[in-house]
Motif scaffolding. Structure first.
Motif, PDB file in Angstrom:
ATOM      1  N   ASP A 157       0.832  -1.200   0.000  1.00 45.90           N
ATOM      2  CA  ASP A 157       0.000   0.000   0.000  1.00 45.90           C
ATOM      3  C   ASP A 157       0.876   1.262   0.000  1.00 45.90           C
ATOM      4  O   ASP A 157       1.731   1.390  -0.859  1.00 45.90           O
ATOM      5  CB  ASP A 157      -0.982  -0.052   1.160  1.00 45.90           C
ATOM      6  CG  ASP A 157      -1.970  -1.218   1.017  1.00 45.90           C
ATOM      7  OD1 ASP A 157      -2.500  -1.410  -0.094  1.00 45.90           O
ATOM      8  OD2 ASP A 157      -2.179  -1.936   2.001  1.00 45.90           O
ATOM      9  N   GLY A 158       0.719   2.169   0.966  1.00 48.86           N
ATOM     10  CA  GLY A 158       1.486   3.404   0.937  1.00 48.86           C
ATOM     11  C   GLY A 158       2.983   3.199   1.032  1.00 48.86           C
ATOM     12  O   GLY A 158       3.771   4.052   0.607  1.00 48.86           O
ATOM     13  N   GLY A 159       3.408   2.062   1.575  1.00 48.10           N
ATOM     14  CA  GLY A 159       4.830   1.769   1.688  1.00 48.10           C
ATOM     15  C   GLY A 159       5.435   1.071   0.491  1.00 48.10           C
ATOM     16  O   GLY A 159       6.653   0.868   0.441  1.00 48.10           O
ATOM     17  N   ALA A 160       4.611   0.709  -0.490  1.00 43.91           N
ATOM     18  CA  ALA A 160       5.110  -0.101  -1.602  1.00 43.91           C
ATOM     19  C   ALA A 160       6.216   0.599  -2.393  1.00 43.91           C
ATOM     20  O   ALA A 160       7.286   0.028  -2.634  1.00 43.91           O
ATOM     21  CB  ALA A 160       3.958  -0.486  -2.526  1.00 43.91           C
ATOM     22  N   TRP A 161       5.971   1.838  -2.799  1.00 44.37           N
ATOM     23  CA  TRP A 161       6.968   2.521  -3.627  1.00 44.37           C
ATOM     24  C   TRP A 161       8.205   2.952  -2.839  1.00 44.37           C
ATOM     25  O   TRP A 161       9.333   2.757  -3.324  1.00 44.37           O
ATOM     26  CB  TRP A 161       6.325   3.697  -4.358  1.00 44.37           C
ATOM     27  CG  TRP A 161       5.365   3.246  -5.424  1.00 44.37           C
ATOM     28  CD1 TRP A 161       4.005   3.319  -5.400  1.00 44.37           C
ATOM     29  CD2 TRP A 161       5.708   2.607  -6.665  1.00 44.37           C
ATOM     30  NE1 TRP A 161       3.474   2.765  -6.540  1.00 44.37           N
ATOM     31  CE2 TRP A 161       4.495   2.327  -7.340  1.00 44.37           C
ATOM     32  CE3 TRP A 161       6.904   2.248  -7.269  1.00 44.37           C
ATOM     33  CZ2 TRP A 161       4.452   1.702  -8.585  1.00 44.37           C
ATOM     34  CZ3 TRP A 161       6.875   1.618  -8.513  1.00 44.37           C
ATOM     35  CH2 TRP A 161       5.665   1.363  -9.162  1.00 44.37           C
ATOM     36  N   PRO A 162       8.066   3.500  -1.637  1.00 46.73           N
ATOM     37  CA  PRO A 162       9.278   3.822  -0.882  1.00 46.73           C
ATOM     38  C   PRO A 162      10.166   2.600  -0.626  1.00 46.73           C
ATOM     39  O   PRO A 162      11.402   2.689  -0.711  1.00 46.73           O
ATOM     40  CB  PRO A 162       8.732   4.396   0.436  1.00 46.73           C
ATOM     41  CG  PRO A 162       7.405   4.957   0.075  1.00 46.73           C
ATOM     42  CD  PRO A 162       6.858   4.016  -0.955  1.00 46.73           C
ATOM     43  N   VAL A 163       9.560   1.459  -0.325  1.00 47.85           N
ATOM     44  CA  VAL A 163      10.349   0.254  -0.057  1.00 47.85           C
ATOM     45  C   VAL A 163      10.966  -0.274  -1.344  1.00 47.85           C
ATOM     46  O   VAL A 163      12.106  -0.754  -1.359  1.00 47.85           O
ATOM     47  CB  VAL A 163       9.497  -0.813   0.652  1.00 47.85           C
ATOM     48  CG1 VAL A 163      10.257  -2.129   0.785  1.00 47.85           C
ATOM     49  CG2 VAL A 163       9.081  -0.314   2.036  1.00 47.85           C
ATOM     50  N   LEU A 164      10.226  -0.203  -2.451  1.00 46.66           N
ATOM     51  CA  LEU A 164      10.800  -0.618  -3.729  1.00 46.66           C
ATOM     52  C   LEU A 164      12.026   0.228  -4.071  1.00 46.66           C
ATOM     53  O   LEU A 164      13.051  -0.298  -4.522  1.00 46.66           O
ATOM     54  CB  LEU A 164       9.749  -0.509  -4.833  1.00 46.66           C
ATOM     55  CG  LEU A 164      10.225  -0.915  -6.240  1.00 46.66           C
ATOM     56  CD1 LEU A 164       9.181  -1.757  -6.959  1.00 46.66           C
ATOM     57  CD2 LEU A 164      10.565   0.312  -7.087  1.00 46.66           C
ATOM     58  N   LEU A 169       2.340  -0.856 -13.412  1.00 50.00           N
ATOM     59  CA  LEU A 169       3.141  -0.842 -12.190  1.00 50.00           C
ATOM     60  C   LEU A 169       4.548  -1.370 -12.458  1.00 50.00           C
ATOM     61  O   LEU A 169       5.541  -0.814 -11.962  1.00 50.00           O
ATOM     62  CB  LEU A 169       2.459  -1.677 -11.112  1.00 50.00           C
ATOM     63  CG  LEU A 169       1.124  -1.134 -10.592  1.00 50.00           C
ATOM     64  CD1 LEU A 169       0.416  -2.202  -9.750  1.00 50.00           C
ATOM     65  CD2 LEU A 169       1.336   0.134  -9.779  1.00 50.00           C
ATOM     66  N   VAL A 170       4.647  -2.439 -13.228  1.00 49.30           N
ATOM     67  CA  VAL A 170       5.956  -3.018 -13.538  1.00 49.30           C
ATOM     68  C   VAL A 170       6.804  -2.046 -14.356  1.00 49.30           C
ATOM     69  O   VAL A 170       8.002  -1.886 -14.105  1.00 49.30           O
ATOM     70  CB  VAL A 170       5.794  -4.363 -14.279  1.00 49.30           C
ATOM     71  CG1 VAL A 170       7.136  -4.841 -14.836  1.00 49.30           C
ATOM     72  CG2 VAL A 170       5.220  -5.409 -13.339  1.00 49.30           C
ATOM     73  N   ARG A 171       6.191  -1.398 -15.342  1.00 47.86           N
ATOM     74  CA  ARG A 171       6.949  -0.427 -16.140  1.00 47.86           C
ATOM     75  C   ARG A 171       7.497   0.684 -15.261  1.00 47.86           C
ATOM     76  O   ARG A 171       8.655   1.087 -15.399  1.00 47.86           O
ATOM     77  CB  ARG A 171       6.061   0.158 -17.244  1.00 47.86           C
ATOM     78  CG  ARG A 171       5.959  -0.710 -18.487  1.00 47.86           C
ATOM     79  CD  ARG A 171       5.334   0.050 -19.636  1.00 47.86           C
ATOM     80  NE  ARG A 171       3.946   0.381 -19.368  1.00 47.86           N
ATOM     81  CZ  ARG A 171       2.914  -0.395 -19.662  1.00 47.86           C
ATOM     82  NH1 ARG A 171       3.134  -1.570 -20.245  1.00 47.86           N
ATOM     83  NH2 ARG A 171       1.683  -0.022 -19.390  1.00 47.86           N
ATOM     84  N   ALA A 172       6.676   1.176 -14.347  1.00 50.30           N
ATOM     85  CA  ALA A 172       7.137   2.231 -13.446  1.00 50.30           C
ATOM     86  C   ALA A 172       8.247   1.731 -12.539  1.00 50.30           C
ATOM     87  O   ALA A 172       9.239   2.442 -12.283  1.00 50.30           O
ATOM     88  CB  ALA A 172       5.967   2.750 -12.610  1.00 50.30           C
ATOM     89  N   ALA A 173       8.115   0.503 -12.046  1.00 47.77           N
ATOM     90  CA  ALA A 173       9.140  -0.063 -11.166  1.00 47.77           C
ATOM     91  C   ALA A 173      10.438  -0.317 -11.911  1.00 47.77           C
ATOM     92  O   ALA A 173      11.530  -0.068 -11.376  1.00 47.77           O
ATOM     93  CB  ALA A 173       8.625  -1.368 -10.549  1.00 47.77           C
ATOM     94  N   ALA A 174      10.324  -0.815 -13.138  1.00 48.24           N
ATOM     95  CA  ALA A 174      11.520  -1.156 -13.911  1.00 48.24           C
ATOM     96  C   ALA A 174      12.365   0.076 -14.215  1.00 48.24           C
ATOM     97  O   ALA A 174      13.587  -0.018 -14.339  1.00 48.24           O
ATOM     98  CB  ALA A 174      11.122  -1.847 -15.209  1.00 48.24           C
ATOM     99  N   THR A 175      11.733   1.240 -14.302  1.00 54.64           N
ATOM    100  CA  THR A 175      12.474   2.455 -14.607  1.00 54.64           C
ATOM    101  C   THR A 175      12.909   3.206 -13.357  1.00 54.64           C
ATOM    102  O   THR A 175      13.714   4.138 -13.440  1.00 54.64           O
ATOM    103  CB  THR A 175      11.633   3.409 -15.464  1.00 54.64           C
ATOM    104  OG1 THR A 175      10.411   3.720 -14.788  1.00 54.64           O
ATOM    105  CG2 THR A 175      11.309   2.775 -16.801  1.00 54.64           C
ATOM    106  N   SER A 176      12.377   2.812 -12.182  1.00 52.59           N
ATOM    107  CA  SER A 176      12.692   3.576 -10.976  1.00 52.59           C
ATOM    108  C   SER A 176      13.355   2.792  -9.868  1.00 52.59           C
ATOM    109  O   SER A 176      13.828   3.381  -8.901  1.00 52.59           O
ATOM    110  CB  SER A 176      11.406   4.197 -10.408  1.00 52.59           C
ATOM    111  OG  SER A 176      10.539   3.194  -9.901  1.00 52.59           O
ATOM    112  N   ALA A 177      13.406   1.456  -9.971  1.00 53.69           N
ATOM    113  CA  ALA A 177      13.886   0.657  -8.855  1.00 53.69           C
ATOM    114  C   ALA A 177      15.382   0.821  -8.595  1.00 53.69           C
ATOM    115  O   ALA A 177      15.837   0.653  -7.476  1.00 53.69           O
ATOM    116  CB  ALA A 177      13.570  -0.820  -9.090  1.00 53.69           C
TER     117      ALA A 177
END
Length: 243
Positions: A190-197, A229-237
């Motif tokens: 949830d709210g922690g998903a992107w900060p932790v990624l 979501l995967v596209r966003a993660a793949a470019t920002s992780a």
């Protein structure tokens, strides 16, 4: 490694982007892998939308997804599926006619050792789910199965974007005291998903994203599916500062 978690315990009531049927899971997996996912985690569901470990539910879901992608595919074994019958999960695993590549086992749940043993006996890789705020790490540290799992899922259950990274660091510090020698996949919810990624990217750890973990894109807008979501993660992780 970037894993996609296609649906989790969510249902269509949570979002129209939640894939439910084998065909929907297969299409979601196909799009997510095309977007950069290297591994798939899913919750097989009955026609009514309930998570299930029945071979009549697990088999068709695995068959459909494997026809669509050529990456490892795993399932859940969450205790909520059989909340009143902990040994039923072991019975279900032993009855599977089609096996996943791996399955997650939440170590804080009753029956975790028996479930993991049943999976290993069948040649299924075990993802050891160690949730923040639980006894998971402590129990895993005492487990003779720890060196035999496929990977550790360091699962940050703190949903607050402002504190999830700190929670993740504490979880990783506790896990560092356990001599398991297995790869760690770090993810939030949830709210922690992107900060932790983002933290996982900074630390060079495997991670995951998908509708199970968050319904929102990094900018807070609703995700139209797992592939976005995967596209966003793949470019920002990798290498980006966290939130």
């Amino acid at each position: 490694m970037l894993q996609v978690c296609l649906n989790g315990p969510r249902t269509a009531a949570d979002s129209g982007a939640v894939p439910m049927s084998p065909a929907a899971l297969a299409e979601a997996a196909r799009q997510a892998v095309a977007a950069g996912a290297e591994d798939v985690h899913l919750h097989p569901k009955t026609p009514c939308g309930h998570d299930s470990l029945s071979p009549r539910v697990v088999g068709p879901a695995l068959e459909a997804v494997r026809a669509a992608v050529d990456v490892p595919v795993g399932v859940t074994t969450g205790a909520w599926i059989e909340p009143d019958l902990p040994h039923r999960r072991v019975q279900r695993i032993r009855s599977w006619t089609l096996l996943p590549d791996h399955a997650s086992v939440n170590w804080h749940e009753e029956g975790a050792e028996a479930v993991a043993t049943a999976l290993l006996e069948r040649g299924v890789g075990v993802e050891a789910g160690l949730w923040s705020g639980t006894e998971g790490v402590r129990r895993f540290a005492r487990s003779p199965l720890a060196p035999r799992v496929l990977r550790v899922l360091a699962e940050v259950t703190d949903p607050d974007a402002g504190s999830a990274r700190d929670t993740a660091r504490r979880l990783l510090a506790a896990l560092a005291e356990v001599p398991h020698g297995r790869p760690v996949l770090l993810h939030g919810a949830d709210g922690g998903a992107w900060p932790v990624l983002h933290l996982a990217g900074e630390l060079g750890l495997d991670t995951r994203i998908g509708i199970e973990d968050t319904l929102l894109m990094p900018d807070g807008t609703p995700a139209d599916g797992n592939a976005a979501l995967v596209r966003a993660a793949a470019t920002s992780a990798c290498g980006l500062p966290g939130g």
